[in-house]
Design a protein around this motif. Sequence first.
Motif, short mmCIF file in Angstrom:
data_model
loop_
_atom_site.label_atom_id
_atom_site.label_comp_id
_atom_site.label_asym_id
_atom_site.label_seq_id
_atom_site.Cartn_x
_atom_site.Cartn_y
_atom_site.Cartn_z
N GLN A 23 0.83 -1.21 0.00
CA GLN A 23 0.00 0.00 0.00
C GLN A 23 0.86 1.26 0.00
OE1 GLN A 23 -2.38 -0.74 3.49
NE2 GLN A 23 -3.91 -1.94 2.37
N LEU A 24 1.97 1.21 0.74
CA LEU A 24 2.89 2.34 0.73
C LEU A 24 3.50 2.53 -0.65
CD1 LEU A 24 4.74 1.89 4.15
CD2 LEU A 24 2.95 3.54 3.59
N LEU A 25 3.85 1.44 -1.31
CA LEU A 25 4.42 1.55 -2.65
C LEU A 25 3.40 2.12 -3.63
CD1 LEU A 25 6.70 1.22 -4.60
CD2 LEU A 25 6.25 -1.24 -4.69
N ALA A 26 2.15 1.72 -3.50
CA ALA A 26 1.11 2.31 -4.35
C ALA A 26 1.02 3.82 -4.14
CB ALA A 26 -0.23 1.64 -4.05
N ALA A 27 1.25 4.25 -2.90
CA ALA A 27 1.23 5.69 -2.60
C ALA A 27 2.37 6.43 -3.29
CB ALA A 27 1.29 5.91 -1.09
N VAL A 28 3.51 5.77 -3.46
CA VAL A 28 4.63 6.40 -4.16
C VAL A 28 4.25 6.69 -5.61
CG1 VAL A 28 7.04 6.19 -4.85
CG2 VAL A 28 6.30 5.22 -2.67
N PHE A 29 3.60 5.72 -6.25
CA PHE A 29 3.17 5.94 -7.64
C PHE A 29 2.12 7.05 -7.72
CE2 PHE A 29 5.03 1.69 -8.12
CZ PHE A 29 5.80 1.90 -9.26
N ARG A 30 1.22 7.09 -6.74
CA ARG A 30 0.22 8.16 -6.72
C ARG A 30 0.91 9.53 -6.63
NH1 ARG A 30 -2.62 6.24 -2.89
NH2 ARG A 30 -1.86 7.50 -1.15
N TYR A 31 1.97 9.60 -5.83
CA TYR A 31 2.74 10.84 -5.72
C TYR A 31 3.42 11.19 -7.05
CZ TYR A 31 6.53 13.93 -4.20
OH TYR A 31 7.42 14.98 -4.08
N LEU A 32 4.03 10.18 -7.69
CA LEU A 32 4.72 10.44 -8.95
C LEU A 32 3.76 10.81 -10.07
CD1 LEU A 32 7.46 7.64 -9.02
CD2 LEU A 32 7.75 10.07 -8.48
N ASP A 33 2.53 10.30 -10.00
CA ASP A 33 1.54 10.61 -11.04
C ASP A 33 1.38 12.12 -11.24
OD1 ASP A 33 1.05 7.91 -11.34
OD2 ASP A 33 -0.87 7.92 -10.24
N ALA A 34 1.51 12.85 -10.16
CA ALA A 34 1.30 14.30 -10.22
C ALA A 34 2.54 15.06 -10.68
CB ALA A 34 0.88 14.82 -8.83
N LYS A 93 10.82 13.39 -22.89
CA LYS A 93 10.29 14.20 -23.98
C LYS A 93 8.84 13.84 -24.27
CE LYS A 93 13.28 12.74 -26.98
NZ LYS A 93 13.92 11.71 -26.11
N ASN A 94 8.17 14.76 -24.92
CA ASN A 94 6.81 14.51 -25.38
C ASN A 94 6.79 13.27 -26.27
OD1 ASN A 94 3.96 15.33 -25.89
ND2 ASN A 94 4.74 15.54 -27.98
N GLY A 95 5.90 12.33 -25.99
CA GLY A 95 5.80 11.11 -26.79
C GLY A 95 6.55 9.93 -26.22
N ASP A 96 7.36 10.14 -25.19
CA ASP A 96 8.09 9.04 -24.57
C ASP A 96 7.14 8.13 -23.79
OD1 ASP A 96 10.60 9.80 -25.44
OD2 ASP A 96 11.17 10.78 -23.56
N ILE A 97 7.51 6.86 -23.73
CA ILE A 97 6.91 5.95 -22.76
C ILE A 97 8.02 5.54 -21.80
CG2 ILE A 97 5.09 5.14 -24.30
CD1 ILE A 97 6.71 2.54 -24.70
N VAL A 98 7.70 5.49 -20.51
CA VAL A 98 8.74 5.19 -19.51
C VAL A 98 8.17 4.27 -18.44
CG1 VAL A 98 8.23 7.35 -18.29
CG2 VAL A 98 10.37 6.15 -17.82
N ASN A 99 8.92 3.22 -18.13
CA ASN A 99 8.59 2.34 -17.03
C ASN A 99 9.34 2.79 -15.80
OD1 ASN A 99 9.49 -0.31 -15.36
ND2 ASN A 99 7.43 -0.57 -16.17
N VAL A 100 8.61 2.99 -14.70
CA VAL A 100 9.22 3.33 -13.41
C VAL A 100 9.03 2.12 -12.50
CG1 VAL A 100 9.23 4.91 -11.46
CG2 VAL A 100 8.73 5.78 -13.76
N ASP A 101 10.14 1.53 -12.07
CA ASP A 101 10.15 0.28 -11.30
C ASP A 101 10.73 0.58 -9.92
OD1 ASP A 101 10.38 -2.29 -10.33
OD2 ASP A 101 11.44 -3.08 -12.07
N ILE A 102 9.92 0.34 -8.88
CA ILE A 102 10.30 0.74 -7.52
C ILE A 102 10.12 -0.43 -6.56
CG2 ILE A 102 9.95 2.45 -5.69
CD1 ILE A 102 8.45 4.18 -7.71
N THR A 103 11.06 -0.58 -5.64
CA THR A 103 10.89 -1.51 -4.53
C THR A 103 10.96 -0.73 -3.22
OG1 THR A 103 13.26 -1.98 -4.45
CG2 THR A 103 11.90 -3.46 -5.77
N LEU A 104 10.16 -1.17 -2.26
CA LEU A 104 10.05 -0.47 -0.98
C LEU A 104 9.99 -1.48 0.14
CD1 LEU A 104 7.63 2.44 -0.11
CD2 LEU A 104 7.54 0.33 1.22
N GLU A 105 10.71 -1.20 1.22
CA GLU A 105 10.68 -2.10 2.39
C GLU A 105 10.24 -1.33 3.62
OE1 GLU A 105 12.00 -3.15 6.19
OE2 GLU A 105 13.46 -2.01 5.01
N GLN A 106 9.30 -1.91 4.33
CA GLN A 106 8.95 -1.43 5.67
C GLN A 106 8.54 -2.62 6.52
OE1 GLN A 106 5.33 0.63 7.05
NE2 GLN A 106 6.59 2.46 7.22
N GLY A 107 9.00 -2.64 7.76
CA GLY A 107 8.66 -3.74 8.65
C GLY A 107 9.34 -5.04 8.29
#
Length: 259
Positions: A23-34, A93-107
């Motif tokens: 759930q925390l990792l999903a929040a990171v993507f929500r932050y990056l979306d903006a 650049k305009n027209g790019d597609i980019v994959n953002v791959d993230i790992t997160l550890e807590q607990g």
Amino acid sequence: MSRVSEVRLKSPDELKVMRRSGQLLAAVFRYLDAHLAPGLSTMDINNLAERYIIDELQARPASKGQYGYQYALNTSVNHVVCHGVPSDSQTLKNGDIVNVDITLEQGGYIADSSKMYMLGSVSPLARRLVEKTYEAMWAGIKVVRPGATLGDVGHAIQQHATQHGYSIVRDYCGHGIGREMHEEPQVLHFGQKGTGLVLQEGMTFTIEPMVNQGKAKVKLKKDGWTVVTSDKKLSAQWEHTIAVTASGYEVLTLREEEQ
């Protein structure tokens, strides 16, 4: 091949912690979306995510320091298949597609996920690749249940991708995950129904197909990390961390827009 004895089944308490990390990792993507937009460098993305994970979520970017890697995430742009290294000199650049791959550890437990971003006016062919890759990932996820096999998962992904004219990268695969980023089993994104490891409740692993517009062949760049398509055609990838439940599956890294 992975053996059942090598796969660590997670207890309900462990899954609770993994669900929280997801759930925390999903929040990171929500932050990056903006924030993701043309003009941003891939290092800017790395810095935004790292600060948010540490300062806002009180979590750890699990990729940093893993296998000697120096960054909090991977950014794979256009014909980069996976493991793209953030750089100040690489500007989106305009027209790019980019994959953002993230790992997160807590607990003590790790979540792993990636998302494709389409920046500005993306070509119809690029958009189609991104969308069909997402569908291929979900085709694999939806067959996860106790008694199914990893071959069933791989077959579903492969069938969806190839019927739309794409190829599946075979050099890299999904993986078990938990206290370690890479545990057993290996999760191939191609295969035959009824073959491979039989899934059991409590298994946790990633499904992360890499789908190429052209041929499946890839090559590793001199930096030792970045993997690109050999024919320079586009590649896309999506990833989620999955738990096998008593009745099917749970996507531990599910994002709000997917619910």
